[in-house]
Design a protein around this motif. Sequence first.
Motif, PDB file in Angstrom:
ATOM      1  N   VAL A   1       3.525  23.187  -8.395  1.00  0.00           N
ATOM      2  CA  VAL A   1       2.507  23.298  -7.501  1.00  0.00           C
ATOM      3  C   VAL A   1       2.516  22.230  -6.686  1.00  0.00           C
ATOM      4  N   LEU A   2       2.122  22.485  -5.260  1.00  0.00           N
ATOM      5  CA  LEU A   2       1.921  21.450  -4.244  1.00  0.00           C
ATOM      6  C   LEU A   2       0.640  21.126  -3.946  1.00  0.00           C
ATOM      7  N   GLY A   3      -0.105  21.798  -3.890  1.00  0.00           N
ATOM      8  CA  GLY A   3      -1.556  21.823  -3.427  1.00  0.00           C
ATOM      9  C   GLY A   3      -2.719  22.850  -3.585  1.00  0.00           C
ATOM     10  N   PHE A   4      -3.974  22.370  -3.574  1.00  0.00           N
ATOM     11  CA  PHE A   4      -5.122  23.224  -3.687  1.00  0.00           C
ATOM     12  C   PHE A   4      -6.110  23.141  -2.452  1.00  0.00           C
ATOM     13  N   HIS A   5      -6.566  24.467  -2.143  1.00  0.00           N
ATOM     14  CA  HIS A   5      -7.389  24.531  -0.996  1.00  0.00           C
ATOM     15  C   HIS A   5      -8.555  25.434  -1.479  1.00  0.00           C
ATOM     16  N   LEU A   6      -9.785  24.852  -1.496  1.00  0.00           N
ATOM     17  CA  LEU A   6     -11.152  25.251  -2.031  1.00  0.00           C
ATOM     18  C   LEU A   6     -12.083  25.328  -1.193  1.00  0.00           C
ATOM     19  N   MET A   7     -12.657  26.520  -1.274  1.00  0.00           N
ATOM     20  CA  MET A   7     -13.830  26.729  -0.251  1.00  0.00           C
ATOM     21  C   MET A   7     -15.052  27.389  -1.411  1.00  0.00           C
TER      22      MET A   7
ATOM     23  N   ILE B   1      -9.602  19.757  -0.498  1.00  0.00           N
ATOM     24  CA  ILE B   1      -8.270  20.007  -0.372  1.00  0.00           C
ATOM     25  C   ILE B   1      -7.392  18.863  -1.142  1.00  0.00           C
ATOM     26  N   TYR B   2      -6.600  19.243  -1.874  1.00  0.00           N
ATOM     27  CA  TYR B   2      -5.571  18.260  -2.729  1.00  0.00           C
ATOM     28  C   TYR B   2      -4.376  18.576  -2.465  1.00  0.00           C
ATOM     29  N   GLY B   3      -3.545  17.750  -2.140  1.00  0.00           N
ATOM     30  CA  GLY B   3      -2.068  17.770  -2.119  1.00  0.00           C
ATOM     31  C   GLY B   3      -1.687  18.409  -0.499  1.00  0.00           C
ATOM     32  N   GLU B   4      -0.404  18.987  -0.505  1.00  0.00           N
ATOM     33  CA  GLU B   4       0.063  19.602   0.681  1.00  0.00           C
ATOM     34  C   GLU B   4      -0.164  21.097   0.554  1.00  0.00           C
ATOM     35  N   ILE B   5      -0.864  21.681   1.580  1.00  0.00           N
ATOM     36  CA  ILE B   5      -1.172  23.058   1.879  1.00  0.00           C
ATOM     37  C   ILE B   5      -1.378  23.236   3.189  1.00  0.00           C
ATOM     38  N   ALA B   6      -0.300  23.767   3.866  1.00  0.00           N
ATOM     39  CA  ALA B   6      -0.589  24.062   5.386  1.00  0.00           C
ATOM     40  C   ALA B   6      -1.074  25.174   5.734  1.00  0.00           C
ATOM     41  N   PRO B   7      -1.618  25.459   7.041  1.00  0.00           N
ATOM     42  CA  PRO B   7      -2.143  26.497   7.450  1.00  0.00           C
ATOM     43  C   PRO B   7      -1.540  27.911   7.155  1.00  0.00           C
ATOM     44  N   GLU B   8      -0.130  27.701   7.055  1.00  0.00           N
ATOM     45  CA  GLU B   8       0.773  28.838   6.843  1.00  0.00           C
ATOM     46  C   GLU B   8       1.994  28.318   6.104  1.00  0.00           C
ATOM     47  N   PRO B   9       2.456  29.032   4.856  1.00  0.00           N
ATOM     48  CA  PRO B   9       3.321  28.747   4.109  1.00  0.00           C
ATOM     49  C   PRO B   9       4.691  28.483   5.019  1.00  0.00           C
TER      50      PRO B   9
ATOM     51  N   VAL C   1      -7.696  16.132 -12.280  1.00  0.00           N
ATOM     52  CA  VAL C   1      -6.800  17.361 -12.731  1.00  0.00           C
ATOM     53  C   VAL C   1      -5.706  17.778 -11.738  1.00  0.00           C
ATOM     54  N   CYS C   2      -6.166  18.150 -10.473  1.00  0.00           N
ATOM     55  CA  CYS C   2      -5.454  18.735  -9.606  1.00  0.00           C
ATOM     56  C   CYS C   2      -4.444  17.631  -9.099  1.00  0.00           C
ATOM     57  N   THR C   3      -4.685  16.447  -9.018  1.00  0.00           N
ATOM     58  CA  THR C   3      -3.891  15.312  -8.531  1.00  0.00           C
ATOM     59  C   THR C   3      -2.621  15.249  -9.656  1.00  0.00           C
ATOM     60  N   HIS C   4      -2.999  15.286 -11.035  1.00  0.00           N
ATOM     61  CA  HIS C   4      -1.962  15.369 -11.893  1.00  0.00           C
ATOM     62  C   HIS C   4      -1.155  16.477 -11.945  1.00  0.00           C
ATOM     63  N   TRP C   5      -1.653  17.522 -11.799  1.00  0.00           N
ATOM     64  CA  TRP C   5      -0.804  18.684 -11.605  1.00  0.00           C
ATOM     65  C   TRP C   5       0.159  18.683 -10.540  1.00  0.00           C
ATOM     66  N   ILE C   6      -0.134  18.115  -9.423  1.00  0.00           N
ATOM     67  CA  ILE C   6       0.449  18.063  -8.217  1.00  0.00           C
ATOM     68  C   ILE C   6       1.689  17.069  -8.699  1.00  0.00           C
ATOM     69  N   GLU C   7       1.259  15.827  -9.104  1.00  0.00           N
ATOM     70  CA  GLU C   7       2.247  14.549  -9.196  1.00  0.00           C
ATOM     71  C   GLU C   7       3.076  14.901 -10.473  1.00  0.00           C
TER      72      GLU C   7
ATOM     73  N   TYR D   1       0.792  -1.078   0.026  1.00  0.00           N
ATOM     74  CA  TYR D   1      -0.096   0.133  -0.006  1.00  0.00           C
ATOM     75  C   TYR D   1       0.890   1.360   0.001  1.00  0.00           C
ATOM     76  N   GLN D   2       0.653   2.414  -0.991  1.00  0.00           N
ATOM     77  CA  GLN D   2       1.179   3.368  -0.940  1.00  0.00           C
ATOM     78  C   GLN D   2       0.187   4.668  -0.872  1.00  0.00           C
ATOM     79  N   GLN D   3       0.674   5.537   0.175  1.00  0.00           N
ATOM     80  CA  GLN D   3       0.008   6.686   0.136  1.00  0.00           C
ATOM     81  C   GLN D   3      -0.061   7.588  -0.950  1.00  0.00           C
ATOM     82  N   THR D   4      -1.109   7.898  -1.489  1.00  0.00           N
ATOM     83  CA  THR D   4      -1.152   8.582  -2.619  1.00  0.00           C
ATOM     84  C   THR D   4      -1.510  10.302  -2.231  1.00  0.00           C
ATOM     85  N   THR D   5      -1.634  10.923  -3.390  1.00  0.00           N
ATOM     86  CA  THR D   5      -1.704  12.394  -3.261  1.00  0.00           C
ATOM     87  C   THR D   5      -2.847  12.765  -2.220  1.00  0.00           C
ATOM     88  N   TRP D   6      -2.765  13.434  -1.073  1.00  0.00           N
ATOM     89  CA  TRP D   6      -3.656  13.551  -0.292  1.00  0.00           C
ATOM     90  C   TRP D   6      -4.677  14.515  -0.653  1.00  0.00           C
ATOM     91  N   PHE D   7      -6.043  13.758  -0.236  1.00  0.00           N
ATOM     92  CA  PHE D   7      -7.157  14.581  -0.767  1.00  0.00           C
ATOM     93  C   PHE D   7      -8.167  14.548   0.337  1.00  0.00           C
TER      94      PHE D   7
END
Length: 446
Positions: free
Chosen positions: A367-373, A330-338, A381-387, A312-318
Amino acid sequence: MHIVIIGNGIAGITTARHVRKLSDHTLTVISGETEHFFSRTALMYIYMGHMRYKDTKPYEDFFWKKNRIDLVFDQVNAIVPDRKVLKMASGKEISYDKLVLATGSRPNTFGWPGENLTGVQGMVSKQDLDQLEALTPTIRHAVVAGGGLIGIELAEMLHSRGIPVTFLVREKSFWKNVLPPEESAMVNAEILLHGIDLRLGEEIASITGDADGRVQAVVTKSGTTIDCQFVGITAGVSPNLDLAQSAGVETRRGFLVNELLETSVPGIYAIGDCAELREVLPGRKNVEAVWYTGKLMGPVLAKTLCGTPTAYQQTTWFNSAKFFEIEYQIYGEIAPEPSEGVAHLAWFHLNGKHAIRIAYRKQNGQVLGFHLMGVRYRQAVCTHWIEQGTHIEEVLQNLGAANFDPEFFTQYEQAVLDAYAEASGVTLTLRRRRGWKQVLATLSLK
Protein backbone atom coordinates in the motif's frame (compact mmCIF):
# COMPACT_ATOMS: atom_id res chain seq x y z
CA MET A 1 21.71 32.68 24.60
CA HIS A 2 19.00 34.76 22.92
CA ILE A 3 16.89 32.96 20.28
CA VAL A 4 14.69 35.22 18.16
CA ILE A 5 11.90 33.91 15.93
CA ILE A 6 10.39 36.14 13.23
CA GLY A 7 6.80 34.98 12.71
CA ASN A 8 4.16 33.74 15.15
CA GLY A 9 2.44 31.17 12.95
CA ILE A 10 2.36 27.44 13.64
CA ALA A 11 6.01 26.92 12.60
CA GLY A 12 7.45 29.72 14.73
CA ILE A 13 5.31 29.04 17.78
CA THR A 14 5.89 25.29 17.73
CA THR A 15 9.63 25.98 17.64
CA ALA A 16 9.33 28.43 20.55
CA ARG A 17 7.32 26.03 22.69
CA HIS A 18 9.81 23.22 22.20
CA VAL A 19 12.82 25.46 22.81
CA ARG A 20 11.24 26.36 26.13
CA LYS A 21 10.66 22.70 26.96
CA LEU A 22 14.33 21.97 26.31
CA SER A 23 16.07 25.04 27.73
CA ASP A 24 16.06 28.28 29.70
CA HIS A 25 17.37 30.33 26.77
CA THR A 26 16.01 33.85 26.35
CA LEU A 27 13.27 33.56 23.76
CA THR A 28 11.59 36.26 21.66
CA VAL A 29 8.87 35.88 19.01
CA ILE A 30 8.25 38.84 16.69
CA SER A 31 5.14 39.38 14.58
CA GLY A 32 3.78 42.33 12.67
CA GLU A 33 0.49 40.53 11.99
CA THR A 34 -1.05 39.84 15.40
CA GLU A 35 -0.04 40.18 19.03
CA HIS A 36 -0.80 36.54 19.79
CA PHE A 37 -0.63 33.24 17.95
CA PHE A 38 -3.91 32.17 16.37
CA SER A 39 -5.06 29.28 14.19
CA ARG A 40 -4.70 30.55 10.63
CA THR A 41 -6.84 27.73 9.28
CA ALA A 42 -9.76 29.13 11.31
CA LEU A 43 -9.84 32.52 9.55
CA MET A 44 -12.74 31.41 7.40
CA TYR A 45 -14.80 30.39 10.42
CA ILE A 46 -14.42 33.82 12.00
CA TYR A 47 -15.87 35.42 8.88
CA MET A 48 -18.65 32.83 8.66
CA GLY A 49 -19.67 33.52 12.27
CA HIS A 50 -18.78 30.06 13.58
CA MET A 51 -15.97 31.35 15.83
CA ARG A 52 -14.73 34.56 17.39
CA TYR A 53 -11.13 35.64 16.95
CA LYS A 54 -10.38 34.99 20.62
CA ASP A 55 -11.62 31.41 20.17
CA THR A 56 -8.90 30.80 17.54
CA LYS A 57 -6.06 31.43 20.00
CA PRO A 58 -4.89 27.98 21.23
CA TYR A 59 -3.32 29.49 24.35
CA GLU A 60 -4.55 32.01 26.88
CA ASP A 61 -2.77 35.36 26.75
CA PHE A 62 -1.05 34.65 30.07
CA PHE A 63 0.59 31.53 28.61
CA TRP A 64 3.45 33.49 27.04
CA LYS A 65 4.57 35.31 30.16
CA LYS A 66 4.18 32.18 32.24
CA ASN A 67 6.48 30.30 29.83
CA ARG A 68 8.92 33.22 29.50
CA ILE A 69 8.33 33.72 25.79
CA ASP A 70 8.63 37.42 25.01
CA LEU A 71 6.15 38.53 22.34
CA VAL A 72 7.02 41.62 20.28
CA PHE A 73 4.28 43.13 18.10
CA ASP A 74 6.40 44.95 15.54
CA GLN A 75 7.70 44.63 11.98
CA VAL A 76 11.26 43.61 11.13
CA ASN A 77 12.56 45.93 8.41
CA ALA A 78 16.06 44.50 8.05
CA ILE A 79 18.50 41.92 9.39
CA VAL A 80 22.14 42.88 10.02
CA PRO A 81 23.91 39.50 10.25
CA ASP A 82 27.42 40.82 10.97
CA ARG A 83 26.08 42.59 14.07
CA LYS A 84 23.36 40.00 14.77
CA VAL A 85 20.80 42.77 15.00
CA LEU A 86 17.23 43.26 13.73
CA LYS A 87 16.12 46.75 12.70
CA MET A 88 12.47 47.24 13.60
CA ALA A 89 9.77 49.46 12.06
CA SER A 90 9.41 51.08 15.49
CA GLY A 91 13.00 52.28 15.28
CA LYS A 92 14.22 49.83 17.91
CA GLU A 93 16.96 47.26 17.45
CA ILE A 94 16.77 43.69 18.75
CA SER A 95 19.92 41.61 19.06
CA TYR A 96 20.02 37.84 18.70
CA ASP A 97 22.40 34.91 19.00
CA LYS A 98 20.36 32.58 16.81
CA LEU A 99 17.62 33.67 14.43
CA VAL A 100 14.68 31.72 13.00
CA LEU A 101 12.85 32.94 9.89
CA ALA A 102 9.23 31.77 10.05
CA THR A 103 7.83 34.45 7.76
CA GLY A 104 5.23 32.27 6.03
CA SER A 105 3.69 32.80 2.60
CA ARG A 106 2.05 35.49 0.51
CA PRO A 107 -0.50 35.17 -2.33
CA ASN A 108 0.89 34.72 -5.84
CA THR A 109 0.33 37.67 -8.17
CA PHE A 110 0.63 37.74 -11.93
CA GLY A 111 1.04 41.35 -12.91
CA TRP A 112 -2.57 41.78 -14.01
CA PRO A 113 -3.54 45.35 -14.82
CA GLY A 114 -5.58 46.60 -11.87
CA GLU A 115 -4.42 44.04 -9.30
CA ASN A 116 -3.54 46.87 -6.87
CA LEU A 117 -7.07 48.31 -6.82
CA THR A 118 -8.99 48.47 -3.56
CA GLY A 119 -11.03 45.29 -3.23
CA VAL A 120 -8.38 43.04 -4.83
CA GLN A 121 -6.65 40.87 -2.22
CA GLY A 122 -5.61 37.46 -1.01
CA MET A 123 -6.78 35.57 2.07
CA VAL A 124 -3.81 34.40 4.09
CA SER A 125 -3.50 36.85 7.00
CA LYS A 126 -5.51 38.42 9.79
CA GLN A 127 -5.18 41.74 7.93
CA ASP A 128 -6.74 40.12 4.85
CA LEU A 129 -9.68 39.01 6.97
CA ASP A 130 -10.10 42.46 8.52
CA GLN A 131 -9.96 44.11 5.10
CA LEU A 132 -12.55 41.72 3.69
CA GLU A 133 -14.82 42.35 6.66
CA ALA A 134 -14.60 46.11 6.10
CA LEU A 135 -15.41 45.74 2.39
CA THR A 136 -18.23 43.20 2.78
CA PRO A 137 -21.17 45.64 3.16
CA THR A 138 -20.38 47.10 -0.28
CA ILE A 139 -19.83 43.80 -2.13
CA ARG A 140 -22.73 42.93 -4.42
CA HIS A 141 -20.79 40.38 -6.48
CA ALA A 142 -17.38 38.77 -5.95
CA VAL A 143 -14.88 37.01 -8.19
CA VAL A 144 -12.48 34.42 -6.80
CA ALA A 145 -9.56 33.53 -9.07
CA GLY A 146 -7.58 30.35 -8.43
CA GLY A 147 -8.66 26.75 -8.13
CA GLY A 148 -6.94 25.65 -4.94
CA LEU A 149 -7.80 25.22 -1.28
CA ILE A 150 -7.74 28.91 -0.39
CA GLY A 151 -9.94 29.69 -3.37
CA ILE A 152 -12.71 27.29 -2.45
CA GLU A 153 -12.58 28.44 1.19
CA LEU A 154 -12.93 32.08 0.15
CA ALA A 155 -15.83 31.20 -2.15
CA GLU A 156 -17.58 29.46 0.76
CA MET A 157 -16.91 32.42 3.06
CA LEU A 158 -18.47 34.93 0.68
CA HIS A 159 -21.36 32.58 -0.09
CA SER A 160 -22.10 32.31 3.65
CA ARG A 161 -22.81 36.08 3.67
CA GLY A 162 -25.19 35.79 0.73
CA ILE A 163 -22.74 37.32 -1.75
CA PRO A 164 -22.95 35.88 -5.29
CA VAL A 165 -19.56 34.43 -6.29
CA THR A 166 -18.01 33.72 -9.69
CA PHE A 167 -15.18 31.21 -9.24
CA LEU A 168 -12.55 31.25 -12.02
CA VAL A 169 -10.47 28.08 -12.30
CA ARG A 170 -7.76 28.05 -14.96
CA GLU A 171 -7.73 24.26 -15.23
CA LYS A 172 -10.46 22.22 -16.91
CA SER A 173 -11.47 20.77 -13.54
CA PHE A 174 -10.97 21.85 -9.92
CA TRP A 175 -7.49 21.08 -8.51
CA LYS A 176 -6.90 18.54 -11.27
CA ASN A 177 -3.14 18.51 -10.68
CA VAL A 178 -3.78 17.03 -7.21
CA LEU A 179 -7.15 15.24 -7.29
CA PRO A 180 -7.90 12.19 -9.44
CA PRO A 181 -10.42 13.00 -12.20
CA GLU A 182 -13.42 11.44 -10.45
CA GLU A 183 -12.76 13.22 -7.16
CA SER A 184 -12.14 16.50 -8.98
CA ALA A 185 -15.52 16.07 -10.69
CA MET A 186 -17.10 15.47 -7.26
CA VAL A 187 -15.79 18.84 -6.08
CA ASN A 188 -16.98 20.57 -9.27
CA ALA A 189 -20.46 19.24 -8.57
CA GLU A 190 -20.29 20.27 -4.90
CA ILE A 191 -19.31 23.83 -5.85
CA LEU A 192 -22.18 24.11 -8.30
CA LEU A 193 -24.61 22.55 -5.82
CA HIS A 194 -23.92 25.44 -3.44
CA GLY A 195 -24.84 28.03 -6.03
CA ILE A 196 -21.34 29.15 -6.98
CA ASP A 197 -20.87 30.32 -10.59
CA LEU A 198 -17.98 27.96 -11.42
CA ARG A 199 -16.16 28.76 -14.65
CA LEU A 200 -13.58 26.13 -15.57
CA GLY A 201 -10.77 26.85 -18.03
CA GLU A 202 -11.09 30.57 -17.35
CA GLU A 203 -8.72 33.15 -15.85
CA ILE A 204 -8.24 36.86 -15.38
CA ALA A 205 -6.78 39.04 -18.13
CA SER A 206 -7.24 42.39 -16.37
CA ILE A 207 -9.11 44.14 -13.56
CA THR A 208 -10.78 47.51 -14.02
CA GLY A 209 -11.57 50.11 -11.39
CA ASP A 210 -13.76 53.14 -10.84
CA ALA A 211 -12.74 56.77 -10.31
CA ASP A 212 -12.14 56.11 -6.60
CA GLY A 213 -9.68 53.28 -7.26
CA ARG A 214 -12.12 50.53 -6.26
CA VAL A 215 -12.44 47.38 -8.37
CA GLN A 216 -15.55 47.39 -10.56
CA ALA A 217 -15.03 44.52 -13.03
CA VAL A 218 -12.86 41.63 -14.15
CA VAL A 219 -12.11 40.92 -17.81
CA THR A 220 -11.30 37.27 -18.48
CA LYS A 221 -8.99 35.88 -21.16
CA SER A 222 -12.04 34.73 -23.11
CA GLY A 223 -13.13 38.37 -23.30
CA THR A 224 -15.97 38.16 -20.76
CA THR A 225 -16.54 41.12 -18.43
CA ILE A 226 -17.77 40.30 -14.93
CA ASP A 227 -18.99 43.21 -12.81
CA CYS A 228 -17.77 42.87 -9.22
CA GLN A 229 -16.74 44.83 -6.14
CA PHE A 230 -14.27 42.27 -4.81
CA VAL A 231 -11.61 40.02 -6.37
CA GLY A 232 -10.00 37.27 -4.32
CA ILE A 233 -6.51 36.33 -5.58
CA THR A 234 -6.06 32.70 -4.54
CA ALA A 235 -3.88 31.12 -7.24
CA GLY A 236 -1.41 29.64 -4.80
CA VAL A 237 1.14 31.18 -2.44
CA SER A 238 4.89 31.79 -2.42
CA PRO A 239 7.38 32.08 0.45
CA ASN A 240 7.66 35.53 1.98
CA LEU A 241 11.27 36.52 1.25
CA ASP A 242 11.14 40.21 2.18
CA LEU A 243 14.11 39.88 4.52
CA ALA A 244 16.31 37.83 2.20
CA GLN A 245 18.35 40.67 0.75
CA SER A 246 19.25 42.34 4.05
CA ALA A 247 20.06 38.97 5.62
CA GLY A 248 22.25 37.89 2.71
CA VAL A 249 20.52 34.50 2.76
CA GLU A 250 20.62 32.32 -0.35
CA THR A 251 17.21 31.77 -1.90
CA ARG A 252 15.53 30.11 -4.83
CA ARG A 253 11.81 29.83 -4.31
CA GLY A 254 12.25 30.01 -0.53
CA PHE A 255 15.06 30.45 1.99
CA LEU A 256 17.36 27.55 1.12
CA VAL A 257 18.06 25.32 4.14
CA ASN A 258 20.10 22.19 4.80
CA GLU A 259 18.99 19.14 6.77
CA LEU A 260 19.35 21.13 10.01
CA LEU A 261 17.05 23.84 8.58
CA GLU A 262 19.99 26.27 8.61
CA THR A 263 20.30 28.86 5.83
CA SER A 264 23.50 29.83 4.01
CA VAL A 265 24.20 32.31 6.83
CA PRO A 266 25.42 30.51 9.99
CA GLY A 267 23.09 30.97 12.93
CA ILE A 268 20.08 31.88 10.77
CA TYR A 269 17.45 29.18 10.23
CA ALA A 270 14.22 29.01 8.24
CA ILE A 271 11.13 26.94 8.90
CA GLY A 272 7.61 26.33 7.58
CA ASP A 273 6.18 27.88 4.43
CA CYS A 274 9.21 30.09 3.75
CA ALA A 275 11.81 27.29 3.93
CA GLU A 276 13.06 25.46 0.85
CA LEU A 277 14.79 22.15 1.50
CA ARG A 278 17.92 21.51 -0.54
CA GLU A 279 17.34 17.74 -0.44
CA VAL A 280 13.92 16.06 -0.55
CA LEU A 281 12.44 12.58 -0.80
CA PRO A 282 11.47 11.29 -4.26
CA GLY A 283 8.14 12.75 -5.33
CA ARG A 284 8.15 15.44 -2.62
CA LYS A 285 8.45 19.20 -3.04
CA ASN A 286 11.26 21.44 -1.78
CA VAL A 287 8.67 23.89 -0.41
CA GLU A 288 5.67 22.35 1.35
CA ALA A 289 3.44 25.23 2.39
CA VAL A 290 1.02 23.36 4.62
CA TRP A 291 0.18 23.74 8.30
CA TYR A 292 1.38 20.24 9.17
CA THR A 293 4.89 20.75 7.80
CA GLY A 294 5.54 23.75 10.01
CA LYS A 295 4.27 21.87 13.04
CA LEU A 296 6.56 18.90 12.30
CA MET A 297 9.64 21.07 11.69
CA GLY A 298 9.30 22.94 15.00
CA PRO A 299 10.34 20.23 17.48
CA VAL A 300 13.25 19.18 15.25
CA LEU A 301 14.65 22.69 14.91
CA ALA A 302 14.24 23.27 18.66
CA LYS A 303 16.67 20.42 19.37
CA THR A 304 19.27 21.93 17.06
CA LEU A 305 18.84 25.39 18.58
CA CYS A 306 19.31 23.90 22.03
CA GLY A 307 22.60 22.19 21.24
CA THR A 308 21.59 18.81 19.82
CA PRO A 309 21.94 19.04 16.02
CA THR A 310 19.01 17.07 14.57
CA ALA A 311 18.24 16.55 10.91
CA TYR A 312 14.73 17.24 9.68
CA GLN A 313 13.35 14.29 7.72
CA GLN A 314 10.19 14.44 5.64
CA THR A 315 7.62 12.02 7.01
CA THR A 316 4.79 10.26 5.19
CA TRP A 317 2.85 12.96 3.37
CA PHE A 318 -0.57 13.93 4.69
CA ASN A 319 -2.99 16.77 4.24
CA SER A 320 -6.65 17.56 4.86
CA ALA A 321 -9.18 20.14 3.75
CA LYS A 322 -12.90 20.70 3.26
CA PHE A 323 -14.75 21.34 0.00
CA PHE A 324 -17.99 22.86 1.32
CA GLU A 325 -19.63 19.75 2.85
CA ILE A 326 -17.05 17.18 1.64
CA GLU A 327 -14.09 16.53 3.93
CA TYR A 328 -10.82 15.53 2.26
CA GLN A 329 -7.80 13.58 3.52
CA ILE A 330 -4.71 12.23 1.83
CA TYR A 331 -2.01 9.99 3.29
CA GLY A 332 1.10 8.86 1.40
CA GLU A 333 1.64 8.77 -2.35
CA ILE A 334 -1.45 8.79 -4.54
CA ALA A 335 -1.16 10.64 -7.83
CA PRO A 336 -4.15 11.83 -9.90
CA GLU A 337 -3.39 9.02 -12.36
CA PRO A 338 -1.71 5.70 -11.46
CA SER A 339 1.92 5.53 -12.55
CA GLU A 340 3.47 2.45 -14.11
CA GLY A 341 3.35 -0.50 -11.74
CA VAL A 342 0.79 1.14 -9.46
CA ALA A 343 -2.91 0.29 -9.18
CA HIS A 344 -5.74 2.33 -7.68
CA LEU A 345 -8.64 0.69 -5.90
CA ALA A 346 -11.44 3.27 -6.00
CA TRP A 347 -14.96 3.19 -4.59
CA PHE A 348 -17.56 5.93 -5.01
CA HIS A 349 -20.90 6.37 -3.30
CA LEU A 350 -23.83 7.03 -5.62
CA ASN A 351 -24.67 10.24 -3.74
CA GLY A 352 -21.42 11.84 -4.92
CA LYS A 353 -20.39 12.73 -1.36
CA HIS A 354 -18.11 9.84 -0.40
CA ALA A 355 -15.12 8.18 -2.05
CA ILE A 356 -12.25 5.94 -0.94
CA ARG A 357 -9.17 5.41 -3.09
CA ILE A 358 -6.17 3.28 -2.14
CA ALA A 359 -2.95 3.13 -4.19
CA TYR A 360 -0.78 0.01 -4.10
CA ARG A 361 2.02 -1.67 -6.05
CA LYS A 362 0.83 -4.26 -8.54
CA GLN A 363 3.87 -6.49 -8.05
CA ASN A 364 3.79 -6.99 -4.30
CA GLY A 365 0.54 -5.40 -3.13
CA GLN A 366 2.35 -2.83 -0.98
CA VAL A 367 0.00 0.00 0.00
CA LEU A 368 1.28 3.44 -1.01
CA GLY A 369 -1.46 5.91 -0.19
CA PHE A 370 -5.04 6.71 0.80
CA HIS A 371 -7.30 9.34 -0.73
CA LEU A 372 -10.54 10.00 1.13
CA MET A 373 -13.57 12.15 0.33
CA GLY A 374 -16.36 12.44 2.89
CA VAL A 375 -14.78 9.69 5.04
CA ARG A 376 -12.33 10.07 7.93
CA TYR A 377 -9.48 7.63 8.54
CA ARG A 378 -6.97 7.63 11.36
CA GLN A 379 -3.62 9.07 10.37
CA ALA A 380 -1.70 6.75 12.70
CA VAL A 381 -3.19 3.63 11.12
CA CYS A 382 -2.82 4.73 7.50
CA THR A 383 0.73 5.97 8.05
CA HIS A 384 1.70 2.72 9.77
CA TRP A 385 0.35 0.62 6.90
CA ILE A 386 2.23 2.75 4.37
CA GLU A 387 5.52 2.78 6.26
CA GLN A 388 5.37 -0.96 6.97
CA GLY A 389 4.60 -1.79 3.34
CA THR A 390 1.45 -3.66 4.36
CA HIS A 391 -0.24 -5.73 1.64
CA ILE A 392 -3.44 -4.30 0.17
CA GLU A 393 -5.43 -7.38 1.19
CA GLU A 394 -4.24 -7.17 4.80
CA VAL A 395 -5.24 -3.51 4.82
CA LEU A 396 -8.67 -4.19 3.34
CA GLN A 397 -9.51 -6.90 5.85
CA ASN A 398 -8.64 -4.52 8.72
CA LEU A 399 -10.03 -1.37 7.15
CA GLY A 400 -12.50 -0.83 9.97
CA ALA A 401 -9.63 -0.08 12.35
CA ALA A 402 -8.72 3.01 10.29
CA ASN A 403 -12.23 4.45 10.26
CA PHE A 404 -12.42 7.57 12.37
CA ASP A 405 -15.99 8.61 11.55
CA PRO A 406 -18.35 9.22 14.49
CA GLU A 407 -20.20 6.21 15.92
CA PHE A 408 -23.47 6.65 14.07
CA PHE A 409 -21.99 7.44 10.64
CA THR A 410 -22.44 4.87 7.89
CA GLN A 411 -19.41 2.61 7.45
CA TYR A 412 -18.24 1.77 3.91
CA GLU A 413 -15.56 -0.89 4.49
CA GLN A 414 -17.59 -3.75 3.03
CA ALA A 415 -18.34 -1.72 -0.09
CA VAL A 416 -14.59 -1.21 -0.60
CA LEU A 417 -14.00 -4.97 -0.25
CA ASP A 418 -16.72 -5.58 -2.82
CA ALA A 419 -15.01 -3.15 -5.20
CA TYR A 420 -11.73 -5.03 -4.76
CA ALA A 421 -13.44 -8.37 -5.42
CA GLU A 422 -14.95 -6.98 -8.62
CA ALA A 423 -11.60 -5.60 -9.79
CA SER A 424 -9.35 -8.50 -8.78
CA GLY A 425 -11.60 -11.56 -8.48
CA VAL A 426 -10.40 -12.03 -4.88
CA THR A 427 -13.10 -12.14 -2.22
CA LEU A 428 -11.98 -11.00 1.21
CA THR A 429 -13.70 -11.06 4.58
CA LEU A 430 -13.79 -7.98 6.76
CA ARG A 431 -12.29 -9.01 10.07
CA ARG A 432 -14.09 -8.31 13.31
CA ARG A 433 -13.56 -4.67 14.08
CA ARG A 434 -10.69 -4.33 16.52
CA GLY A 435 -9.41 -1.22 18.23
CA TRP A 436 -6.96 0.70 16.08
CA LYS A 437 -4.25 0.49 18.75
CA GLN A 438 -4.63 -3.30 18.79
CA VAL A 439 -4.27 -3.41 15.00
CA LEU A 440 -1.09 -1.32 15.17
CA ALA A 441 0.36 -3.56 17.86
CA THR A 442 -0.43 -6.70 15.83
CA LEU A 443 1.12 -5.28 12.66
CA SER A 444 4.25 -4.17 14.51
CA LEU A 445 4.97 -7.79 15.46
CA LYS A 446 5.02 -8.94 11.83
